[in-house]
Design an enzyme around this catalytic site. Structure first.
Site, PDB file in Angstrom:
ATOM      1  N   TYR A  23       0.834  -1.195   0.000  1.00  0.00           N
ATOM      2  CA  TYR A  23       0.000   0.000   0.000  1.00  0.00           C
ATOM      3  C   TYR A  23       0.869   1.245   0.000  1.00  0.00           C
ATOM      4  O   TYR A  23       1.957   1.260   0.570  1.00  0.00           O
ATOM      5  CB  TYR A  23      -0.884   0.036   1.260  1.00  0.00           C
ATOM      6  CG  TYR A  23      -1.899  -1.069   1.354  1.00  0.00           C
ATOM      7  CD1 TYR A  23      -2.636  -1.469   0.242  1.00  0.00           C
ATOM      8  CD2 TYR A  23      -2.130  -1.715   2.569  1.00  0.00           C
ATOM      9  CE1 TYR A  23      -3.589  -2.475   0.341  1.00  0.00           C
ATOM     10  CE2 TYR A  23      -3.080  -2.717   2.676  1.00  0.00           C
ATOM     11  CZ  TYR A  23      -3.810  -3.104   1.558  1.00  0.00           C
ATOM     12  OH  TYR A  23      -4.753  -4.082   1.670  1.00  0.00           O
ATOM     13  N   ARG A  55      -6.673   6.922  -8.165  1.00  0.00           N
ATOM     14  CA  ARG A  55      -5.716   5.915  -7.735  1.00  0.00           C
ATOM     15  C   ARG A  55      -6.243   4.561  -8.165  1.00  0.00           C
ATOM     16  O   ARG A  55      -7.415   4.416  -8.501  1.00  0.00           O
ATOM     17  CB  ARG A  55      -5.494   5.953  -6.216  1.00  0.00           C
ATOM     18  CG  ARG A  55      -6.722   5.616  -5.390  1.00  0.00           C
ATOM     19  CD  ARG A  55      -6.444   5.730  -3.896  1.00  0.00           C
ATOM     20  NE  ARG A  55      -5.526   4.704  -3.431  1.00  0.00           N
ATOM     21  CZ  ARG A  55      -5.904   3.505  -2.966  1.00  0.00           C
ATOM     22  NH1 ARG A  55      -7.189   3.189  -2.888  1.00  0.00           N
ATOM     23  NH2 ARG A  55      -5.023   2.630  -2.557  1.00  0.00           N
ATOM     24  N   TYR A  83      -6.303 -10.425   3.874  1.00  0.00           N
ATOM     25  CA  TYR A  83      -7.325  -9.379   3.841  1.00  0.00           C
ATOM     26  C   TYR A  83      -8.077  -9.384   2.515  1.00  0.00           C
ATOM     27  O   TYR A  83      -9.295  -9.222   2.464  1.00  0.00           O
ATOM     28  CB  TYR A  83      -6.690  -8.009   4.066  1.00  0.00           C
ATOM     29  CG  TYR A  83      -7.651  -6.866   3.841  1.00  0.00           C
ATOM     30  CD1 TYR A  83      -8.684  -6.607   4.736  1.00  0.00           C
ATOM     31  CD2 TYR A  83      -7.548  -6.062   2.703  1.00  0.00           C
ATOM     32  CE1 TYR A  83      -9.592  -5.585   4.509  1.00  0.00           C
ATOM     33  CE2 TYR A  83      -8.448  -5.039   2.471  1.00  0.00           C
ATOM     34  CZ  TYR A  83      -9.463  -4.803   3.370  1.00  0.00           C
ATOM     35  OH  TYR A  83     -10.359  -3.791   3.134  1.00  0.00           O
TER      36      TYR A  83
HETATM   37  C1  HEM Z   1     -12.506   9.045   0.232  1.00  0.00           C
HETATM   38  C2  HEM Z   1     -12.933   8.030  -0.414  1.00  0.00           C
HETATM   39  C3  HEM Z   1     -12.659   6.610  -0.008  1.00  0.00           C
HETATM   40  C4  HEM Z   1     -13.581   5.708   0.349  1.00  0.00           C
HETATM   41  C5  HEM Z   1     -15.088   5.930   0.440  1.00  0.00           C
HETATM   42  C6  HEM Z   1     -12.887   4.472   0.627  1.00  0.00           C
HETATM   43  C7  HEM Z   1     -13.497   3.313   1.033  1.00  0.00           C
HETATM   44  C8  HEM Z   1     -12.868   2.128   1.273  1.00  0.00           C
HETATM   45  C9  HEM Z   1     -13.503   0.917   1.707  1.00  0.00           C
HETATM   46  C10 HEM Z   1     -15.002   0.786   2.001  1.00  0.00           C
HETATM   47  C11 HEM Z   1     -12.563  -0.043   1.811  1.00  0.00           C
HETATM   48  C12 HEM Z   1     -12.809  -1.480   2.254  1.00  0.00           C
HETATM   49  C13 HEM Z   1     -12.585  -1.578   3.730  1.00  0.00           C
HETATM   50  C14 HEM Z   1     -13.090  -2.897   4.270  1.00  0.00           C
HETATM   51  O1  HEM Z   1     -12.413  -3.901   4.094  1.00  0.00           O
HETATM   52  O2  HEM Z   1     -14.175  -2.890   4.884  1.00  0.00           O
HETATM   53  C15 HEM Z   1     -11.312   0.556   1.437  1.00  0.00           C
HETATM   54  C16 HEM Z   1     -10.120  -0.104   1.393  1.00  0.00           C
HETATM   55  C17 HEM Z   1      -8.906   0.533   1.157  1.00  0.00           C
HETATM   56  N1  HEM Z   1      -8.715   1.894   0.937  1.00  0.00           N
HETATM   57 FE1  HEM Z   1     -10.131   3.270   0.718  1.00  0.00          FE
HETATM   58  N2  HEM Z   1     -11.562   4.655   0.439  1.00  0.00           N
HETATM   59  C18 HEM Z   1     -11.378   5.961   0.048  1.00  0.00           C
HETATM   60  C19 HEM Z   1     -10.203   6.568  -0.267  1.00  0.00           C
HETATM   61  C20 HEM Z   1      -8.984   5.957  -0.146  1.00  0.00           C
HETATM   62  C21 HEM Z   1      -7.754   6.609  -0.426  1.00  0.00           C
HETATM   63  C22 HEM Z   1      -7.581   8.038  -0.920  1.00  0.00           C
HETATM   64  C23 HEM Z   1      -6.778   5.722  -0.182  1.00  0.00           C
HETATM   65  C24 HEM Z   1      -5.320   6.057  -0.362  1.00  0.00           C
HETATM   66  C25 HEM Z   1      -4.334   5.481   0.140  1.00  0.00           C
HETATM   67  C26 HEM Z   1      -7.408   4.484   0.237  1.00  0.00           C
HETATM   68  C27 HEM Z   1      -6.771   3.300   0.559  1.00  0.00           C
HETATM   69  C28 HEM Z   1      -7.378   2.100   0.780  1.00  0.00           C
HETATM   70  C29 HEM Z   1      -6.665   0.842   0.878  1.00  0.00           C
HETATM   71  C30 HEM Z   1      -5.175   0.648   0.759  1.00  0.00           C
HETATM   72  C31 HEM Z   1      -7.640  -0.153   1.109  1.00  0.00           C
HETATM   73  C32 HEM Z   1      -7.395  -1.649   1.200  1.00  0.00           C
HETATM   74  C33 HEM Z   1      -7.769  -2.183  -0.154  1.00  0.00           C
HETATM   75  C34 HEM Z   1      -7.419  -3.638  -0.437  1.00  0.00           C
HETATM   76  O3  HEM Z   1      -6.353  -4.114  -0.051  1.00  0.00           O
HETATM   77  O4  HEM Z   1      -8.205  -4.268  -1.165  1.00  0.00           O
HETATM   78  N3  HEM Z   1      -8.743   4.674   0.248  1.00  0.00           N
HETATM   79  N4  HEM Z   1     -11.530   1.884   1.112  1.00  0.00           N
END
Ligand code: HEM
Ligand code: FES
Lengths: 317, 346
Positions: free
Chosen positions: B37, B223, B316
């Site tokens: 990440y 992204r 995860y």
């Molecule tokens: C502002 C809007 C954003 C929303 C609504 C959002 C929403 C989410 C949600 C719902 C998850 C899944 C969490 C779970 O497992 O329950 C997630 C995962 C994640 N988000 Fe965001 N996110 C946003 C922005 C960002 C940004 C800007 C980053 C930048 C680093 C980020 C990084 C991540 C990462 C690294 C994961 C794990 C994903 C994976 O490994 O599959 N998110 N996000």
């Protein structure tokens, strides 16, 4: 950062020290939509140097054929407002940034108490247009020095009806914050924009009365103060830049061709924050963004308004 | 780009396939042999023609079929579209964003004409032709966000900004990688990111939030994020886990290349003008492991990323049951040669 090219369509003298400017887009199109409380940063070329000052949008968000700002003349400042008053005429071309909102209405608020001092009335004028449209419950409390300083009084009466209350200092009339803030319904949000003592007093009173801090909002743009010359060293872009006494650190970096980030240029938003690597002197913080602890720790600086009393300041940029 | 919209399914018989053009423009996310990440946010400016970054909102051959899959999911579970009452300005902002960008970028499929507040919207692929008054709810068949949301590919979460934080107060989510809008609704940025391993300790969410709070209208960012999924299923929601969960153990050495899909999300973030809210578009692209191997460079890259993946991330993302099978299938294609940095296919 995206900018807009605008032409001044109208200039009105509102009081002896306040002028209102109307901008239209040079290409004839409507300007971007925005939300009440937003500001733009106006660029001015003053004797070959670029000055950039933030001004709140005071026109209604419902009509973006034009934008309006109001500028109070500040004779003992670095010249941006004097330039606006003396040099900017109908037909003048300027560039402005897209609107940014650092003073938004909380849309969950059950009621909104708006408190303005002097020229601090401007962000509320666009907010009120939104509050009226949304049918929200609000009160406006507007304090100014004397009858002839009552900028926009008639417009406000038309806009707010009996929701507006005026306080004329010369008549001995003051806002009683203790009274105002002590019997508001649960879920009320309070907003203040005006001179620093007024903002401080309201924030303090709200705190004493046990208001949750996230229900009290303020907007204060500082102007960069004049100070001593110093040299700033940028580690990543490997530049050494002299900051003259009458320029901010951000301006000096821009003048040297550095593409440094900013949003408000008034020490309010934190966007320009830089990490201080070292200095042989003291940081002079003038922002409203860093906490007291961060200011004391001395490893962050907001170059739009803050400077240093030193010979060299090394930052990570 | 081949814009013959396909008739295909993302459930039951899973007839979804990618054309060679769709494979070639696939937003392959791995620019190095390792993945971890990071705050991988960049300006959402117009990218290379033909790429998924070319337009504000990408449109591809799966558009009509994805909208149909969303219709089915919403019919079964109307709560996949939520808008809290204070988000009404944001609803109209979203309708404007969707209609304006589609009409501007794909004029052969979408048309928007405005006469003051009277808007005329034509969506040819979905057969919609509607005239309405912008700002007047009574002139639309449903609320504006759902109206446009049903005509967009990908999920959208729209956040209210307050208290120096973002709150998920509106969304249309029918193709999510195992998270739930109903569960996350009203939560803050750090709260809904709670389950993500590693990233919080690295300070990623703190920096990302700080950046996003300052996002400006007119300067959107994007992204990529990725995961894997068994079968080309869009609706892998926690609500329907009993339907798709068991598929995870159905992967074998014989079917792995056709059953396991890389699922890449092109995430875009827009400041919305009237509401000061923030739109978060999550557009998923699916590609089978076999189709990735169309390009030997991608096969090598994926083999290495899978091999090196941190166990917490593997867990995860739910890959643990079949990750080794993917690695084994790709291994013969990886000669270990240095392929440099970059995501390009060749
Ligand atoms: C502002 C809007 C954003 C929303 C609504 C959002 C929403 C989410 C949600 C719902 C998850 C899944 C969490 C779970 O497992 O329950 C997630 C995962 C994640 N988000 Fe965001 N996110 C946003 C922005 C960002 C940004 C800007 C980053 C930048 C680093 C980020 C990084 C991540 C990462 C690294 C994961 C794990 C994903 C994976 O490994 O599959 N998110 N996000
Ligand atoms: S630009 Fe906003 S604090 Fe410096």
């Amino acid at each position: 950062m995206s900018v807009l090219n605008v032409t001044v369509a109208n200039v009105e003298q509102i009081t002896d020290v306040v002028k209102r400017f109307t901008f239209v887009q040079e290409n004839g199109e409507a300007l971007p939509k925005f939300s009440g409380g937003s500001h733009v940063v106006v660029s001015m070329n003053i004797n070959g140097r670029t000055h950039r000052n933030p001004y709140s949008l005071m026109s209604s968000p419902a009509n973006t054929e034009s934008y309006q700002i109001a500028v109070r003349r500040q004779d003992n400042s670095r010249g941006g407002s004097v330039f606006m008053h003396e040099q900017v005429k109908p037909g003048t071309k300027l560039t402005i940034t897209y609107p940014v909102n650092l003073f938004a209405i909380n849309r969950l608020g059950k009621k909104h108490i708006l408190v303005a001092g002097g020229i601090g009335i401007t962000p509320f004028m666009s907010q009120i247009a939104d509050l009226n449209r949304l049918g929200a419950d609000y009160e406006l409390h507007y304090a100014y020095r004397s009858a002839e300083h009552a900028a926009f009084r008639q417009e406000l009466e038309a806009l707010c009806g009996d929701r507006v209350h005026f306080y004329v200092e010369d008549d001995g009339s003051r806002i009683d914050f203790g009274d105002l803030l002590s019997h508001q319904p649960l879920g009320t949000h309070a907003y203040v924009c005006g001179p620093e003592p007024m903002v401080k007093l309201m924030l303090l009173t709200a705190k004493h009365l046990g208001w949750p801090s996230n229900h009290v909002h303020s907007e204060q743009f500082s102007a960069p103060p004049i100070g001593d010359e110093f040299t700033v060293i940028l580690t990543e872009s490997e530049k050494e830049i002299v900051v003259p006494g009458d320029m901010s650190m951000l301006e000096a970096m821009e003048e040297a061709g550095v593409d440094a980030p900013f949003l408000c240029r008034g020490g309010a938003c934190g966007r320009c924050e830089l990490e201080v690597v070292e200095t042989d002197g003291a940081l002079l913080h003038h922002d409203h963004y860093l906490s007291d602890a961060e200011k004391t720790a001395g490893n962050k600086i907001l170059p739009c308004v803050s400077r240093a009393k030193c010979t060299r300041l090394v930052v990570n940029l | 780009m081949n814009m013959a919209f396909k008739k295909e399914t993302f459930r039951d018989d899973y007839t979804f396939t990618n054309s060679p053009e769709a494979i070639r423009r696939f937003p392959f996310p791995f620019d190095k042999d390792e993945y971890m990440y990071s705050v991988n946010i960049e300006q959402h400016t117009k990218g290379v023609p033909g790429s998924v970054f070319e337009n504000v909102i990408d449109l591809d051959e799966h558009y009509v079929a994805e909208c149909e899959d969303r219709r089915i999911t919403l019919e079964q579970d109307p709560d996949r579209c939520i808008a809290l009452p204070h988000m009404m300005d944001a609803q109209w902002d979203m309708l404007e964003l969707g209609m304006e960008s589609l009409a501007q970028d794909f004029p052969e499929h979408f048309q928007l004409t405005k006469d003051g507040d009277k808007w005329h919207w034509i969506n040819k692929p979905l057969g919609i032709d509607h005239t309405f008054i912008f700002g007047d709810l009574s002139t639309l068949p449903m609320e504006p966000f759902e109206f446009i949301g049903r005509q967009l590919q990908g999920d959208w979460v729209v956040m209210d900004q307050r208290d120096d934080d973002l709150f998920a107060d509106m969304g249309i989510v029918t193709s999510q990688a195992d998270w739930s809008l109903a569960f996350d609704a009203g939560m803050s940025f750090k709260e809904w990111h709670g389950p993500v391993p590693q990233a919080n300790e690295m300070g990623i969410f703190e920096r990302a939030l700080k950046y996003l709070l300052h996002l400006q209208y007119g300067s959107p960012v994007r992204r990529l994020n990725w995961t894997m999924t068994v079968n080309p299923r869009l609706d892998t929601s926690p609500e329907n886990y009993p339907v798709w969960g068991p598929d995870n153990v159905s992967v074998t050495a014989d079917n792995v290349a056709d059953k396991v899909f890389l699922r890449v999300e092109l995430q875009t973030l827009f400041r919305l003008p009237r509401s000061n809210a923030m739109a978060f578009g999550i557009r998923g692209y699916l590609i089978s492991v076999r189709d990735i191997a169309t390009y030997p460079r991608w096969a090598k890259r994926l083999h290495r990323v899978m091999t090196n993946l941190h166990p917490d991330l593997s867990e995860y993302k739910g890959l643990t049951n079949y990750r080794q099978l993917v690695i084994d299938w790709l291994a013969p294609m990886d000669d270990g040669a240095d392929i440099g940095e970059g995501t390009h296919p060749e």
